[in-house]
Design an enzyme around this catalytic site. Structure first.
Site, PDB file in Angstrom:
ATOM      1  CG  PHE A  13      -1.493   1.223   1.578  1.00  0.00           C
ATOM      2  CD1 PHE A  13      -2.160   1.882   0.516  1.00  0.00           C
ATOM      3  CD2 PHE A  13      -1.647   1.685   2.937  1.00  0.00           C
ATOM      4  CE1 PHE A  13      -2.838   3.135   1.219  1.00  0.00           C
ATOM      5  CE2 PHE A  13      -2.287   2.674   3.223  1.00  0.00           C
ATOM      6  CZ  PHE A  13      -3.013   3.492   2.349  1.00  0.00           C
ATOM      7  CB  ILE A  14       3.014   2.973   2.459  1.00  0.00           C
ATOM      8  CG1 ILE A  14       1.569   3.188   3.721  1.00  0.00           C
ATOM      9  CG2 ILE A  14       3.747   4.226   2.739  1.00  0.00           C
ATOM     10  CD1 ILE A  14       1.838   3.194   5.174  1.00  0.00           C
ATOM     11  CB  THR A 135       4.006   1.962  13.081  1.00  0.00           C
ATOM     12  OG1 THR A 135       2.493   1.804  13.696  1.00  0.00           O
ATOM     13  CG2 THR A 135       4.574   0.743  14.049  1.00  0.00           C
ATOM     14  CG  ASP A 136       0.740   5.838  15.233  1.00  0.00           C
ATOM     15  OD1 ASP A 136       0.704   4.541  15.285  1.00  0.00           O
ATOM     16  OD2 ASP A 136      -0.050   6.643  15.212  1.00  0.00           O
ATOM     17  CD  GLU A 137      -0.475  -0.146  15.457  1.00  0.00           C
ATOM     18  OE1 GLU A 137      -0.409  -1.208  15.834  1.00  0.00           O
ATOM     19  OE2 GLU A 137      -1.328   0.192  14.660  1.00  0.00           O
ATOM     20  CE1 TYR A 160       2.933  -3.700  11.747  1.00  0.00           C
ATOM     21  CE2 TYR A 160       1.712  -2.180  13.221  1.00  0.00           C
ATOM     22  CZ  TYR A 160       2.738  -2.449  12.256  1.00  0.00           C
ATOM     23  OH  TYR A 160       2.834  -1.208  11.372  1.00  0.00           O
ATOM     24  CE  LYS A 164       7.144  -1.194  11.385  1.00  0.00           C
ATOM     25  NZ  LYS A 164       7.768  -1.321   9.845  1.00  0.00           N
ATOM     26  NE  ARG A 224      -5.987   2.339  15.998  1.00  0.00           N
ATOM     27  CZ  ARG A 224      -6.270   2.175  17.253  1.00  0.00           C
ATOM     28  NH1 ARG A 224      -6.369   3.001  18.056  1.00  0.00           N
ATOM     29  NH2 ARG A 224      -6.051   0.806  17.652  1.00  0.00           N
ATOM     30  CG  HIS A 294      -8.842  -2.229  20.193  1.00  0.00           C
ATOM     31  ND1 HIS A 294     -10.049  -2.621  19.745  1.00  0.00           N
ATOM     32  CD2 HIS A 294      -8.169  -1.586  19.276  1.00  0.00           C
ATOM     33  CE1 HIS A 294     -10.268  -1.731  18.590  1.00  0.00           C
ATOM     34  NE2 HIS A 294      -9.025  -1.130  18.481  1.00  0.00           N
TER      35      HIS A 294
HETATM   36  P1  NAD Z   1       1.257  -3.315   3.222  1.00  0.00           P
HETATM   37  O1  NAD Z   1       1.077  -4.771   4.198  1.00  0.00           O
HETATM   38  O2  NAD Z   1       0.449  -2.896   2.359  1.00  0.00           O
HETATM   39  O3  NAD Z   1       2.657  -3.727   2.288  1.00  0.00           O
HETATM   40  C1  NAD Z   1       3.864  -4.555   2.853  1.00  0.00           C
HETATM   41  C2  NAD Z   1       4.688  -4.828   1.563  1.00  0.00           C
HETATM   42  O4  NAD Z   1       5.756  -5.690   2.026  1.00  0.00           O
HETATM   43  C3  NAD Z   1       3.978  -6.129   0.910  1.00  0.00           C
HETATM   44  O5  NAD Z   1       4.010  -5.516  -0.546  1.00  0.00           O
HETATM   45  C4  NAD Z   1       4.641  -7.353   0.835  1.00  0.00           C
HETATM   46  O6  NAD Z   1       4.538  -8.171  -0.359  1.00  0.00           O
HETATM   47  C5  NAD Z   1       5.808  -6.985   1.138  1.00  0.00           C
HETATM   48  N1  NAD Z   1       6.584  -7.943   2.218  1.00  0.00           N
HETATM   49  C6  NAD Z   1       6.021  -8.420   3.371  1.00  0.00           C
HETATM   50  N2  NAD Z   1       6.743  -9.402   3.785  1.00  0.00           N
HETATM   51  C7  NAD Z   1       7.980  -9.253   2.912  1.00  0.00           C
HETATM   52  C8  NAD Z   1       9.289 -10.165   3.001  1.00  0.00           C
HETATM   53  N3  NAD Z   1       9.635 -10.865   3.776  1.00  0.00           N
HETATM   54  N4  NAD Z   1      10.299  -9.597   1.870  1.00  0.00           N
HETATM   55  C9  NAD Z   1       9.922  -8.792   1.116  1.00  0.00           C
HETATM   56  N5  NAD Z   1       8.740  -7.882   1.259  1.00  0.00           N
HETATM   57  C10 NAD Z   1       7.666  -8.302   1.998  1.00  0.00           C
HETATM   58  O7  NAD Z   1       1.945  -2.767   4.375  1.00  0.00           O
HETATM   59  P2  NAD Z   1       1.864  -0.910   4.354  1.00  0.00           P
HETATM   60  O8  NAD Z   1       0.553  -0.604   5.308  1.00  0.00           O
HETATM   61  O9  NAD Z   1       2.095  -0.385   3.032  1.00  0.00           O
HETATM   62  O10 NAD Z   1       2.997  -0.415   5.534  1.00  0.00           O
HETATM   63  C11 NAD Z   1       4.172  -0.302   4.918  1.00  0.00           C
HETATM   64  C12 NAD Z   1       5.138  -0.023   6.068  1.00  0.00           C
HETATM   65  O11 NAD Z   1       4.769   1.229   6.665  1.00  0.00           O
HETATM   66  C13 NAD Z   1       5.153  -0.765   7.133  1.00  0.00           C
HETATM   67  O12 NAD Z   1       6.650  -1.031   7.589  1.00  0.00           O
HETATM   68  C14 NAD Z   1       4.321  -0.463   7.973  1.00  0.00           C
HETATM   69  O13 NAD Z   1       4.726  -0.981   9.458  1.00  0.00           O
HETATM   70  C15 NAD Z   1       4.444   0.804   8.046  1.00  0.00           C
HETATM   71  N6  NAD Z   1       3.388   1.800   8.532  1.00  0.00           N
HETATM   72  C16 NAD Z   1       2.237   1.571   8.011  1.00  0.00           C
HETATM   73  C17 NAD Z   1       1.290   2.209   8.473  1.00  0.00           C
HETATM   74  C18 NAD Z   1      -0.406   2.152   7.942  1.00  0.00           C
HETATM   75  O14 NAD Z   1      -1.136   2.719   8.208  1.00  0.00           O
HETATM   76  N7  NAD Z   1      -0.686   1.041   6.570  1.00  0.00           N
HETATM   77  C19 NAD Z   1       1.109   3.347   9.224  1.00  0.00           C
HETATM   78  C20 NAD Z   1       2.638   3.721   9.839  1.00  0.00           C
HETATM   79  C21 NAD Z   1       3.476   2.851   9.518  1.00  0.00           C
HETATM   80  O1  DAU Z   2      -0.974   3.565  13.738  1.00  0.00           O
HETATM   81  C1  DAU Z   2      -0.406   3.041  12.287  1.00  0.00           C
HETATM   82  C2  DAU Z   2      -0.829   1.376  12.196  1.00  0.00           C
HETATM   83  O2  DAU Z   2      -1.991   1.641  11.810  1.00  0.00           O
HETATM   84  C3  DAU Z   2      -0.041   0.840  11.097  1.00  0.00           C
HETATM   85  O3  DAU Z   2       1.259   0.516  11.720  1.00  0.00           O
HETATM   86  C4  DAU Z   2      -0.706  -0.663  10.714  1.00  0.00           C
HETATM   87  O4  DAU Z   2       0.016  -1.205   9.650  1.00  0.00           O
HETATM   88  C5  DAU Z   2      -1.879  -0.328  10.419  1.00  0.00           C
HETATM   89  O5  DAU Z   2      -2.493  -1.636   9.981  1.00  0.00           O
HETATM   90  C6  DAU Z   2      -2.801   0.585  11.278  1.00  0.00           C
HETATM   91  O6  DAU Z   2      -3.108  -0.285  12.450  1.00  0.00           O
HETATM   92  P1  DAU Z   2      -4.525  -0.418  13.080  1.00  0.00           P
HETATM   93  O7  DAU Z   2      -4.969  -1.728  13.758  1.00  0.00           O
HETATM   94  O8  DAU Z   2      -4.935   0.947  13.680  1.00  0.00           O
HETATM   95  O9  DAU Z   2      -5.523  -0.410  11.655  1.00  0.00           O
HETATM   96  P2  DAU Z   2      -6.728  -1.311  11.341  1.00  0.00           P
HETATM   97  O10 DAU Z   2      -7.400  -0.624   9.900  1.00  0.00           O
HETATM   98  O11 DAU Z   2      -6.718  -2.558  11.186  1.00  0.00           O
HETATM   99  O12 DAU Z   2      -8.069  -0.734  12.426  1.00  0.00           O
HETATM  100  C7  DAU Z   2      -8.251   0.450  12.754  1.00  0.00           C
HETATM  101  C8  DAU Z   2      -9.241   0.864  13.586  1.00  0.00           C
HETATM  102  O13 DAU Z   2     -10.473   0.127  13.357  1.00  0.00           O
HETATM  103  C9  DAU Z   2      -8.805  -0.253  15.120  1.00  0.00           C
HETATM  104  O14 DAU Z   2      -8.970   0.365  16.358  1.00  0.00           O
HETATM  105  C10 DAU Z   2      -9.323  -1.550  14.974  1.00  0.00           C
HETATM  106  C11 DAU Z   2     -10.808  -1.170  14.367  1.00  0.00           C
HETATM  107  N1  DAU Z   2     -11.219  -2.175  13.397  1.00  0.00           N
HETATM  108  C12 DAU Z   2     -10.722  -2.786  12.240  1.00  0.00           C
HETATM  109  C13 DAU Z   2     -11.066  -3.636  11.618  1.00  0.00           C
HETATM  110  C14 DAU Z   2     -10.319  -4.254  10.392  1.00  0.00           C
HETATM  111  C15 DAU Z   2     -12.534  -2.546  13.616  1.00  0.00           C
HETATM  112  O15 DAU Z   2     -13.402  -1.774  14.641  1.00  0.00           O
HETATM  113  N2  DAU Z   2     -13.032  -3.535  12.614  1.00  0.00           N
HETATM  114  C16 DAU Z   2     -12.231  -4.107  11.865  1.00  0.00           C
HETATM  115  O16 DAU Z   2     -12.779  -5.195  10.904  1.00  0.00           O
END
Ligand code: NAD
Ligand code: DAU
Length: 354
Positions: A13-14, A135-137, A160, A164, A224, A294
């Protein structure tokens, strides 16, 4: 080429937004996207840049030290933007080992290879940089008050966030112990196009469209801080070029939403764009068993990034949600391919056959 940048997780995604920004903005940089194409990685996310002369794709697992070494040597990588990770909290509760493997051991593998290649006695190259995207988590959970700063204590709760946090510590350890040039950013929740529909926003948009139930964990009171993914990609670009070595930068939207309020906004927006009566699908909301451990609330202070590098979020939340809902509604082919798993078989065959 002026720079040879390895972006890990670029098919996710990112990562796909970061790759797109870098490929388009910097034609003099060679961008190598290294990704194992797990269930979350999808090269179709980058169809618009895959033919660009400054783009390469390598299907490699970051835990495979020999394969990672080969990529570093082949392209003479001078910097890394590391996003590859297992990223979904619910999955980490089911299978913590997968998270330790990729997020901890995979990060360590990349650090070790970067150290071998860049700190081998030769003169330091100012281009070398290991940028770790986190991540902020890692900071844990807030009550009703408070905000995470760069000096907040690490207090992860889920497997998770523990993985991280561990990777962040390894990155800092390689800086402090070996002098590896590193920078880290910790960002809040991202949303936007190409997010895998296991995460709240794309999952719920799809469920509303299909008139399936909307499983809100607990009472929906968790909070969030949401940021549009392109604003995160711009922050990464800035920190990559101008961040200070050894520093951490928090990134956030200053945009806190209780889950239940966000779900109602998603229902109203999706209903309207589908031509339904606004809010009629609120009847799909179900309060279900809470996620184990949670975290109640995240809020992040990004003033260091704002003051030092002049970044601020550009996409207004309601506008970003509108764009996002429209994108998912207009890209049902992408969505059904992702949810059926078909794209994975197709692209794995394609890239394995190279
Ligand atoms: P995502 O799950 O959409 O994508 C992860 C990517 O990593 C995928 O393309 C997957 O194929 C690849 N990958 C997974 N395991 C692998 C491995 N062993 N070797 C090579 N590639 C591998 O994740 P995202 O939501 O885009 O997050 C990207 C980064 O940003 C992560 O490090 C996550 O912790 C961080 N992050 C995400 C969020 C969020 O809200 N999604 C917020 C803050 C930080
Ligand atoms: O804060 C950054 C993080 O945000 C990233 O590091 C993670 O990779 C990313 O997945 C995200 O984590 P969250 O757990 O906050 O995201 P998620 O979309 O899974 O859930 C957002 C909120 O919604 C959380 O409080 C859980 C709740 N939720 C989620 C799902 C999937 C529900 O209530 N129902 C659901 O089905």
């Amino acid at each position: 080429m002026e720079r040879k940048i390895l972006i890990t997780g670029g098919a996710g995604f990112i990562g796909s937004h970061v790759v797109r920004l870098m490929v388009n903005k910097y034609p003099n940089y060679l961008i190598i996207n290294l990704d194992a194409l797990t269930y979350a990685g999808n090269p179709a996310n980058l169809r618009d840049v895959e033919e660009a002369p400054n783009y390469r794709f390598e299907k490699v697992d970051i835990c495979d030290v020999e394969a990672v070494r080969k990529v570093f040597e082949q392209y003479e990588i001078d910097s890394v933007i590391h996003l590859a990770a297992e990223s979904h909290v619910d999955r980490s509760i089911d299978d913590p080992f997968a998270f330790a493997r990729t997020n901890v051991l995979g990060t360590l593998t990349l650090l070790q290879v970067a150290k071998e290649r860049w700190l081998n006695g030769a003169e330091r190259d100012a281009k070398h940089l290991f940028y770790h995207v986190s991540t902020d988590e890692v900071y844990g959970s807030l009550g009703a008050e408070g905000i995470f700063t760069e000096s907040s204590r690490y207090e992860p709760h889920s497997p998770y966030s523990a993985s991280k946090a561990s990777s962040d510590h390894f990155v800092r350890a390689f800086h402090d112990t070996f002098g590896l040039p590193i920078v880290i950013s910790n960002c809040s929740n991202n949303y936007g196009p190409y997010q895998f529909p296991e995460k709240l926003i794309p999952l719920f948009i799809n469920n509303i469209r299909e008139r399936r139930e909307l499983p809100v964990y607990g009472s929906g009171a968790n909070v969030r801080d949401w940021l549009y993914v392109e604003d995160h990609a711009r922050a990464i670009d800035l920190i990559f070029h101008r961040g200070r070595i050894g520093e951490t930068y928090n990134i956030g939207g200053n945009n806190e939403w209780r889950n239940i309020d966000l779900v109602r906004l998603l229902v109203r927006t999706t209903d309207r764009l589908l031509g339904r009566a606004e809010g009629e699908d609120e009847s799909l909301i179900r309060f279900v068993r809470d996620r184990a451990g949670h975290d109640l609330r995240y809020a992040i202070d990004s003033s260091k990034l704002q003051n030092e590098l002049g970044w601020s979020p550009e996409v207004d939340f309601k506008e970003g949600i509108e764009r996002t809902v429209r994108w998912y509604l207009h890209n049902d082919e992408w969505l059904s391919a992702v949810t059926s798993g078909e794209y994975r078989n197709y692209y794995s065959r394609m890239y394995d056959g190279r």
